[in-house]
Design a protein around this motif. Structure first.
Motif, mmCIF file in Angstrom:
data_model
loop_
_atom_site.group_PDB
_atom_site.id
_atom_site.type_symbol
_atom_site.label_atom_id
_atom_site.label_comp_id
_atom_site.label_asym_id
_atom_site.label_seq_id
_atom_site.Cartn_x
_atom_site.Cartn_y
_atom_site.Cartn_z
ATOM 1 N N GLU A 1 96.693 45.721 42.677
ATOM 2 C CA GLU A 1 97.637 46.768 43.053
ATOM 3 C C GLU A 1 97.265 47.440 44.370
ATOM 4 N N SER B 1 100.302 50.028 45.094
ATOM 5 C CA SER B 1 101.631 49.910 44.492
ATOM 6 C C SER B 1 101.902 51.119 43.609
ATOM 7 N N ARG C 1 105.418 45.144 51.095
ATOM 8 C CA ARG C 1 106.552 45.497 50.230
ATOM 9 C C ARG C 1 106.080 45.932 48.840
ATOM 10 N N HIS C 2 105.062 45.270 48.317
ATOM 11 C CA HIS C 2 104.589 45.577 46.969
ATOM 12 C C HIS C 2 103.669 46.796 46.959
ATOM 13 N N ARG C 3 102.852 46.954 48.017
ATOM 14 C CA ARG C 3 101.886 48.050 48.081
ATOM 15 C C ARG C 3 102.223 48.935 49.285
ATOM 16 N N HIS C 4 103.259 49.752 49.074
ATOM 17 C CA HIS C 4 103.822 50.542 50.177
ATOM 18 C C HIS C 4 103.519 52.033 50.046
ATOM 19 N N ASP D 1 111.769 51.057 44.670
ATOM 20 C CA ASP D 1 111.260 49.768 45.120
ATOM 21 C C ASP D 1 111.453 49.652 46.625
ATOM 22 N N ASN E 1 102.309 51.020 40.570
ATOM 23 C CA ASN E 1 101.689 50.816 39.261
ATOM 24 C C ASN E 1 100.308 51.465 39.160
#
Length: 804
Positions: A275, A237, A306-309, A195, A239
């Motif tokens: 995503e 991301s 932060r979410h899609r790094h 993360d 995911n």
């Protein structure tokens, strides 16, 4: 079914077949003891003869010389002899480390035969591989499929039968130890993705440097059509994974890999709107390589948060069956809660597992069933352009550089920024080069239109150009319209000349998947005003967006609209369309009423401003010949009216084409004269021959007979010694009279003198009837026209008449 022989003699015979040439010291007693053993393959393992330390004429290698194997993967195993050595027979086994091999479970993985004429499974030890026939050989290859997870280390072990000696090496060049790969050593896409704890956002520039050229990769390099396809990728991301080694290619990845088309891949990325932060796109390169001072390397900008790094991209190496390069899930977030400043990665090609071709221009051959994505190796196929019999690493074909160019929002990195870190975010961007592919031919840009706003509100102005020709339909051509933000005259003291801004980065996905939300786009300052003042031009735009207006169970969910297609008209007024896809049908089972296609008018430059408008090239015609060398042609049409201007572009092209060689039929000389009868009396035979002038080639007509034989009959043979003497006397008198006649002719015509007969030439054929020749040359030729009959003489006779 293989039955295990119980009879001791049969067992001894099988073992003797396995090792046909055994040293003298390898006695019958040893064979008998081995045969009595009840072990699974113990006779093979115990049949160790002479062992010599440091004996390195023979070697056992695993493709790519890996230290670790990945469970379930297949590897090419090669057993070879260094020149001038050779081997007649061999045995190859794979054992779990520390095991003796006398039980079935001691053996690890499975072998697969590549060439049945060379190799086979042993009849009395089915897990081992041996030779099909004993003969001199210097190399054999088989596939070995690694065992499942938890097996541990494996010992690949070979024996060699050569010069009546069996060589085993428990350590050294005939033994290879390879251990199971743990998660820490598997590869880029197998790394655990953590993360991200960074704050704000970061903006990066990806620059792609192709290093695939005829100079660096000379084998079978495609000179005319070499290129890199358009780059497609995204920041995303964990995911969502665009592609990864060991995974299967999606339809979008397949289209990039085989066709170089990014359209389906972009559609798949945009369907993952929650995503994905930025879609990454960059131009194609035709040809694949040019010096940087001639053409700038293609680049694209993207953002991460932060979410899609993570960042992934791919581009096709063309032409090729399904070969690409790229990065998969490259993490730009650091453990210190910051953003990576720079990534430099050298790239090798990988195989998408969708096409089974082995050369750059192999015909389309779908891989059924589809295989997993894997890196190409230098031992994939002898015809591969990357093949190396030594199994070295593939020479790198590209390099990608990812540099951080800006950060936005409050940062929370644990390690404080240094000077280089700050400068990296403020460095002005280099001048942009024209990114139009060479295969797209345009008219000049029209003048800028007036601003759509006459007040100090923000508006747009537009210019247009005409796509005159698209030489390669697989390479997308950039837009024919260009827009700029503008305001009414006199509304701002700072304009583009004092504060230069980058182009807007693509709109972000809508913040909601159903109903009304917001989306934003960004740009950054390329050049600050010379007086040192700050730029007041906005660097971010936000607007409302509606996705799936109705969010009730009776409504269906759709994706956002894709980009507009090109205008249907090449000049004047046309139509353009855009599309979206149904994400989810209504929960209550009702029909989906949402439109998936939208159309609107579009304006292209006035038709009278286009001097020359051409259609695309047609397909190449068939070759003008059915075999050998010929020509083929292609055409294109003049689409614009003749009165609009002169058009000097060529409308037809021709090039050479080569088909399989034409058949060449056999050609023979004329028949020779019949030979003399092979007997002086009674029944006999005569022969005549002809020679092959041209051997048949490429499937031409085969040669007919070159020798013919026929019967002959001379006067009856007379019996009794008196008659025989009389016949020889008559023959002798005949020869004397002929010689006397020659002497008289010689005295009568002394000016025509001949040299003695030459020796007979070699026979033209070793068997089946041939021809020999000899010559008598004129020694002194008369100058008088009276003796024109004084000529060189030539004689022929049959030879080697016995059948072949």
């Amino acid at each position: 079914h293989r039955r295990r022989p119980d009879d001791k003699k049969l067992s001894l015979r099988l073992l003797a077949l396995t090792f046909p040439l055994v040293a003298k010291g390898f006695s019958d007693e040893t064979l008998e003891k081995a045969a009595k053993s009840e072990g699974y393959c113990s006779r093979i393992l115990r049949a160790q003869g002479t062992r010599r330390e440091g004996y390195n004429e023979f070697s056992l290698r695993v493709e790519g010389d890996p230290e670790f194997y990945k469970p379930g993967n297949s590897y090419r195993v090669t057993l070879s002899a260094a020149t001038p050595a050779y081997f007649r027979g061999f045995t190859l086994i794979a054992l779990k480390e520390g095991k003796e091999g006398d039980k079935e479970e001691d053996h690890a993985g499975t072998f697969q035969i590549i060439d049945e004429e060379e190799t086979q499974f042993m009849s009395n030890c089915p897990v081992a591989v041996t030779e099909s026939t004993p003969r001199r050989r210097t190399r054999i290859q088989v596939f070995w499929t690694a065992p499942p997870t938890g097996t541990g280390c494996v010992i690949l072990k070979a024996s060699i039968v050569q010069k009546r000696i069996i060589y085993f090496q428990d350590e050294g060049s005939l033994t290879k130890k390879i251990c199971e790969q743990d998660s820490a050593s598997e590869g880029v896409t197998d790394k655990p993705i953590l993360d991200c704890c960074a704050c704000g956002t970061a903006k990066y520039r990806l620059t792609f440097y192709g290093n695939w050229s005829e100079k660096t990769h000379p084998k079978d390099f495609p000179r005319r059509t070499n290129h890199w396809s358009a780059i497609i990728g995204s920041s995303h991301s964990k995911n969502y994974i665009l592609w990864e080694y060991g995974g299967y290619a999606s339809e979008g990845v397949k289209q990039v890999a085989e066709l170089g088309s990014p359209v389906k891949m972009e559609e798949e990325i945009r369907q993952q709107s929650d995503e994905v932060l930025t879609v990454i796109k960059a131009k194609a390169q035709w040809p694949a390589w040019q010096p940087l001072n001639v053409r700038a390397a293609p680049s694209a900008e993207f953002s991460v948060d932060r979410h899609r790094h993570l960042m992934s991209f791919l581009t096709m190496l063309g032409p090729s069956p399904d070969w690409n390069v790229g990065l998969s899930a490259e993490d730009l977030c650091t453990k210190d809660c910051g953003w990576v400043q720079k990534v430099v990665q050298d790239l090798i090609p990988w195989d998408a597992g969708t096409d089974s071709g082995v050369t750059y221009e192999s015909p389309n051959k779908p891989t059924v069933p589809q295989e997993k994505i894997r890196p190409l190796t230098s031992l994939d196929h002898p015809q591969s352009p990357f093949y190396d019999p030594e199994g070295g690493s593939i020479k790198l074909v590209a390099r990608v550089v990812i540099e951080r160019i800006a950060r936005k929002g409050e940062q929370c990195n644990i390690v404080p920024d240094n000077i280089d870190d700050i400068v990296a975010d403020l460095a002005p961007e280099e001048k942009e080069e024209d990114d139009t592919p060479e295969t797209c031919i345009y008219s000049n840009w029209s003048p800028w239109s007036a601003c759509s706003s006459s007040t100090c509100e923000k508006g747009k102005r537009m210019r247009q150009r005409m796509l005159k020709a698209q030489l390669d339909l697989s390479v997308p051509c950039p837009d024919t319209q260009d827009f700029q933000p503008c305001m009414g005259p006199g509304c701002s003291d700072e304009d583009g000349s004092t504060c230069m801004m980058s182009d807007w980065i693509t709109w972000s996905p809508c913040s909601v998947s159903c109903g009304m939300g917001t989306r934003s786009r960004e740009r950054y300052v390329k050049q600050f005003p010379e007086d040192g003042s700050m730029c007041k031009v906005p660097t971010e735009e936000t607007e409302k967006c509606i996705v799936n207006e109705e969010c009730s169970p009776s409504s269906c969910l759709v994706t956002e609209w894709g980009e507009w297609d090109e205008c249907s008209a090449s000049c004047g007024t046309g139509m353009k369309r855009r599309h979206r896809m149904i994400k989810m049908t209504p929960a209550d089972g009702s029909m989906c009423k949402a439109e998936t296609t939208e159309a609107e008018k579009c304006m292209m430059p006035e038709c009278h401003t286009i001097p020359c408008l051409l259609s695309s090239w047609s397909e190449w015609s068939d070759c003008s010949v059915t075999c050998g060398k010929g020509m083929r042609t292609r055409q294109r049409m003049l689409k614009s009216a003749a009165e609009l201007g002169d058009c000097n572009e060529e409308l037809e092209q021709a090039e050479k084409c080569m088909l399989p060689e034409c058949p060449i039929d056999c050609e023979l000389t004329e028949w020779s004269q019949w030979s003399e009868c092979n007997t002086s009396c009674g029944k006999g035979h005569m022969i005549r021959t002809r020679m092959i002038k041209i051997e048949p080639q490429f499937g031409g007509t085969a040669c007919p007979e070159t020798v013919q034989r026929t019967k002959c009959r001379v006067r009856k043979c007379l019996r009794g010694p008196g008659m025989e003497k009389r016949r020889w006397k008559e023959a002798r008198e005949k020869r004397r009279s002929e010689q006397a006649k020659k002497n008289i002719e010689s005295e009568q015509y002394p000016v025509c003198r001949l040299k003695p007969w030459t020796a007979w030439t070699e026979c033209s054929s070793l068997c089946g009837g041939g021809i020999q020749e000899r010559y008598m040359m004129v020694k002194k030729r008369s100058k008088s026209t009276q003796f024109t009959s004084c000529k060189d003489k030539k004689e022929l006779r049959a030879c080697n008449v016995h059948p072949c």
